[in-house]
Motif scaffolding. Structure first.
Motif, short mmCIF file in Angstrom:
data_model
loop_
_atom_site.label_atom_id
_atom_site.label_comp_id
_atom_site.label_asym_id
_atom_site.label_seq_id
_atom_site.Cartn_x
_atom_site.Cartn_y
_atom_site.Cartn_z
N UNK A 45 0.82 -1.22 0.00
CA UNK A 45 0.00 0.00 0.00
C UNK A 45 0.84 1.25 0.00
N UNK A 46 1.96 1.21 0.74
CA UNK A 46 2.75 2.42 0.83
C UNK A 46 3.30 2.81 -0.53
N UNK A 47 3.65 1.77 -1.29
CA UNK A 47 4.25 2.09 -2.57
C UNK A 47 3.23 2.75 -3.49
N UNK A 48 2.05 2.15 -3.50
CA UNK A 48 1.03 2.75 -4.33
C UNK A 48 0.71 4.14 -3.83
N UNK A 49 0.62 4.25 -2.52
CA UNK A 49 0.30 5.55 -1.94
C UNK A 49 1.32 6.57 -2.34
N UNK A 50 2.59 6.18 -2.21
CA UNK A 50 3.65 7.14 -2.51
C UNK A 50 3.66 7.52 -3.98
N UNK A 51 3.44 6.52 -4.86
CA UNK A 51 3.55 6.83 -6.27
C UNK A 51 2.38 7.68 -6.73
N UNK B 84 10.19 -6.09 -6.88
CA UNK B 84 9.75 -4.69 -6.79
C UNK B 84 9.77 -4.05 -8.17
N UNK B 85 10.83 -4.30 -8.92
CA UNK B 85 10.95 -3.73 -10.25
C UNK B 85 9.82 -4.18 -11.15
N UNK B 86 9.49 -5.46 -11.12
CA UNK B 86 8.43 -5.98 -11.99
C UNK B 86 7.08 -5.37 -11.61
N UNK B 87 6.80 -5.31 -10.31
CA UNK B 87 5.52 -4.76 -9.86
C UNK B 87 5.38 -3.31 -10.30
N UNK B 88 6.47 -2.55 -10.15
CA UNK B 88 6.45 -1.15 -10.57
C UNK B 88 6.23 -1.01 -12.07
N UNK B 89 7.04 -1.77 -12.82
CA UNK B 89 6.98 -1.64 -14.27
C UNK B 89 5.61 -2.05 -14.81
N UNK B 90 4.99 -3.02 -14.14
CA UNK B 90 3.66 -3.42 -14.58
C UNK B 90 2.70 -2.22 -14.53
N UNK B 91 2.83 -1.42 -13.46
CA UNK B 91 1.95 -0.25 -13.36
C UNK B 91 2.17 0.71 -14.51
N UNK C 229 11.40 5.01 -20.47
CA UNK C 229 12.74 5.54 -20.26
C UNK C 229 12.95 6.16 -18.87
N UNK C 230 12.07 7.08 -18.48
CA UNK C 230 12.35 7.79 -17.22
C UNK C 230 12.15 6.86 -16.02
N UNK C 231 11.20 5.93 -16.14
CA UNK C 231 11.00 4.99 -15.04
C UNK C 231 12.21 4.08 -14.89
N UNK C 232 12.76 3.67 -16.04
CA UNK C 232 13.93 2.80 -15.99
C UNK C 232 15.12 3.54 -15.37
N UNK C 233 15.26 4.81 -15.74
CA UNK C 233 16.35 5.60 -15.15
C UNK C 233 16.18 5.66 -13.64
N UNK C 234 14.94 5.85 -13.20
CA UNK C 234 14.68 5.98 -11.77
C UNK C 234 15.08 4.72 -11.02
N UNK C 235 14.54 3.57 -11.45
CA UNK C 235 14.87 2.38 -10.66
C UNK C 235 16.29 1.93 -10.96
N UNK C 236 16.82 2.28 -12.12
CA UNK C 236 18.19 1.91 -12.43
C UNK C 236 19.16 2.53 -11.45
N UNK C 237 19.03 3.82 -11.23
CA UNK C 237 19.96 4.50 -10.34
C UNK C 237 19.79 3.99 -8.91
N UNK C 238 18.54 3.66 -8.55
CA UNK C 238 18.28 3.14 -7.20
C UNK C 238 18.93 1.78 -7.02
N UNK D 24 13.04 5.72 -4.29
CA UNK D 24 12.74 5.25 -2.94
C UNK D 24 11.25 5.42 -2.65
N UNK D 25 10.70 6.57 -3.09
CA UNK D 25 9.27 6.79 -2.85
C UNK D 25 8.44 5.73 -3.56
N UNK D 26 8.87 5.32 -4.74
CA UNK D 26 8.12 4.30 -5.49
C UNK D 26 8.25 2.93 -4.87
N UNK D 27 9.47 2.55 -4.54
CA UNK D 27 9.71 1.16 -4.19
C UNK D 27 9.74 0.90 -2.70
N UNK D 28 10.18 1.88 -1.92
CA UNK D 28 10.36 1.63 -0.50
C UNK D 28 11.47 0.64 -0.23
#
Lengths: 331, 300
Positions: free
Chosen positions: B3-9, B177-184, B217-226, B294-298
């Motif tokens: 829930x926190x991840x969805x909430x944050x995103x 975490x990456x898969x769940x995010x990317x699915x969204x 692209x921008x989502x990949x950059x975000x989780x890539x750097x994380x 961090x806000x996306x994935x926790x």
């Protein structure tokens, strides 16, 4: 949109499962294969494996049976590990100490973390737009720092002779404290060494909660606060009666995440104290690590890991229960 | 966790909205506002204190750091400790920089590939057992690593990957975490675009490569750097897996250095500074992405 999707039905014959090259089922199969095998190999199998380990007197130095080394010289002992945890052996005592320390660590560190991060998040969010980025940069800095470096710098701060804390204590005329090495030193019933690692861990970890809380703060519609202010509410009351209640879901999830993290925090404790003095900072994951990889008692470590799993499960269920309440508001 | 991840995103879009609003003055009264700034600056000083203390120690000379009573400020700031480290032939620091970058880099690339592929698969395709598999991914997010680390180590032993850098990379190649995010994020790509490509004869892999990936692209950059950051900071797994000194990553090297090799605080602190600096540079350049990640994935 859905008409195309409806034409895709699960294939009936197993040899047709690969479908036409370039077709959708071909793609599903080729993409699924690596993901599924990873999942089974590195996630599902290990969980079952850990559970199995806890029923065997397993040591990696013995060759054991055919299947994953179980059986043979690594005999099945049923629930013996769990029975022994209640017993009086040194191992069992160390396990119970580490369990209590883990709970103490988490139940002190989480409230401490929230006591710092909630006001801090509100403060950062209420300064002028120009300075927000600056303060965020500073307060997130510990979080992106490598944990081993965090442990080293805090160990140095706590150094009995050269550490900054004792320099300050001496400076104001107080007795210096042996922060990490004195088993008799306690503060409020909790060993000073445990306080010391808690402080370092909270310093390292607060950035995560800050991020979650700041995101939640930004989601609170300004109109609510505006309305309260027009009605003559002071800033303090706006915070207490509007901001804080609306932050509750974020606080619940932040505290669960933090608690989960502190249940398995390893790096800082291992480097700063390695469980000492007299096992006062021995936590469960440290005990698991030492049993599995230093003493070769992997069966026992597996049983401990299973207990950790139960604790995590309990916290997750609790959070789901707390989160089920309705918190919706309309803008 | 979820829930926190969805909430944050979901709240992140509102960040942008707030930004556009003119920089409105806080309604705090003047003295209260000054007090607020004062507290924040004091807090910043306390937050920065351990860094400063470390940096100062690394600039002290070998004799000064042992002096009693200790000095606060280095009397003769010197880079001698850094020089000693880089000239220590038994150390060869560059080797360990390479190991760390190699491990963090490879696992990040693999995670980006598997996450986007998994995201596309789960968002736009149907197959039997999909929900079950997705559920397993969700559950695996909340499991502490320590629960599965022993069998994972035994697996590496079976594959003869113990004490190799690939033993660090492969288990980290897929992130739930990456898969769940990317699915969204793939979910919001309109089906019409994908169907148009299909009608034009594109295969699903072409669609993934040419249409889905560029959209992310921008989502990949975000989780890539994380994930690069998480890989760089990882300590426990390399500590277990790596035994040959030359194959250590920086965090493991650092603990070995501070515990056994050298009892000199100035050298330890200097190595600490050197370990922190690359991450600090990444953070300075990609602060926005790291925070968003961090806000996306926790993830921690």
């Amino acid at each position: 949109m859905s008409s195309l999707e409806r034409t895709i039905t699960p294939p009936r014959r197993w040899w047709k499962v690969f479908g036409k090259r370039g077709g959708r089922s071909y793609f599903v199969l080729t993409a699924l294969l690596p993901l599924l095998s990873y999942m089974l190999l590195w996630e599902v199998l290990p969980i079952i494996w850990t559970l199995c380990l806890s029923f065997f007197d397993y040591s990696p130095s013995r060759s054991g049976g055919v299947i994953l080394g179980f059986g043979g010289t690594n005999p099945y002992i049923g629930l013996e590990h769990f029975r022994r945890m209640m017993g009086n052996s040194l191992q069992a005592q160390l396990f119970r100490t580490s369990l209590i320390n883990t709970l103490m660590f988490a139940f002190i560190a989480v409230p401490l973390n929230l006591l710092i991060t909630i006001p801090l998040a509100v403060a950062i969010e209420s300064v002028h737009e120009r300075f927000k980025g600056f303060f965020r940069f500073i307060y997130f800095l510990p979080t992106v720092t490598t944990s081993v470096a965090v442990a080293a710098m805090w160990k140095y701060l706590y150094h009995p002779q050269q550490g900054l804390f004792n320099i300050i204590l001496k400076g104001v005329g107080l007795q210096p404290v042996i922060w990490l090495g004195d088993p008799r030193a306690t503060l409020g019933g909790v060993p000073v060494a445990l306080w010391a690692v808690i402080l370092a861990s909270v310093w390292h970890d607060m950035g995560y909660n800050l991020i979650i809380l700041i995101a939640a703060l930004q989601a609170i519609p300004e109109t609510f606060k505006e309305a309260a202010r027009i009605d003559g509410a002071s800033e303090w009351r706006v915070f207490w009666h509007i901001t804080l209640p609306l932050l509750r879901p974020a606080i619940v999830s932040a505290s669960t995440l933090t608690m989960m993290y502190f249940f398995h925090a390893f790096d800082i404790i291992q480097i700063m104290t390695d469980g000492g003095p007299s096992n006062q900072t021995q936590v469960l994951v440290l005990d698991i690590y030492q049993n599995a990889f230093r003493s070769g008692r992997m069966g026992w470590a597996g049983a401990e890991a299973f207990i950790l799993f139960l604790i995590v499960l309990l916290v997750t269920l609790l959070q789901l229960r707390l989160a089920r309440k309705e918190w919706h508001y309309d803008t | 966790m979820i829930p926190s991840r969805y909430g944050a995103s979901s709240t992140l879009s509102s960040i942008r909205r707030r930004k556009q609003r003119s920089s409105k003055q806080s309604t705090f009264y003047r003295p209260a506002r000054w007090l607020l700034y004062l507290c924040l600056i004091l807090g910043s000083a306390v937050t920065l204190l351990p860094f400063v203390w470390m940096l100062l120690a690394s600039l002290k000379s070998a004799s000064e750091i042992l002096r009693i009573p200790p000095t606060l400020w280095p009397e003769n700031p010197t880079l001698a400790s850094y020089r000693t480290i880089f000239s220590d032939s038994g150390l060869g620091l560059w080797r360990f920089y390479f190991n760390s970058i190699f491990v963090a880099g490879c696992s990040t690339i693999l995670v980006l590939f598997s996450s986007s592929l998994g995201g596309y698969l789960f968002a736009k395709h149907h197959f039997p057992g999909k929900d079950l598999l997705y559920g397993t991914f969700l559950i695996s997010i909340m499991l502490p690593f320590q629960i599965i680390m022993i069998p994972r180590y035994l697996l590496l032993v079976n594959f003869q990957l113990v004490d190799s850098l690939w033993g660090l990379i492969l288990p980290a190649a897929v992130s739930a975490v990456g898969i769940v995010l990317m699915r969204q994020y793939v979910d919001v790509i309109p089906n019409e675009i994908l169907d148009a490509a299909r009608i034009d004869g594109a295969t699903e892999w072409t669609i993934y490569w040419r249409i889905v990936l560029p959209q992310l692209r921008s989502e990949l950059a975000t989780i890539g750097i994380l994930f690069f950051m998480l890989g760089w900071n990882n300590y426990l797994w390399p500590l277990i897996v790596i035994t040959t000194p030359e194959r250590r990553t920086l965090p493991v090297l650092f603990t070995w250095y501070s515990n056994g090799h050298s009892n000199r605080l100035d050298l330890t602190m200097a190595v600490g500074v050197l370990v922190i600096i690359p991450m600090l540079l990444v953070y300075m350049v990609g602060q926005r992405w790291i925070i968003r990640g961090i806000a996306w994935t926790g993830s921690r």
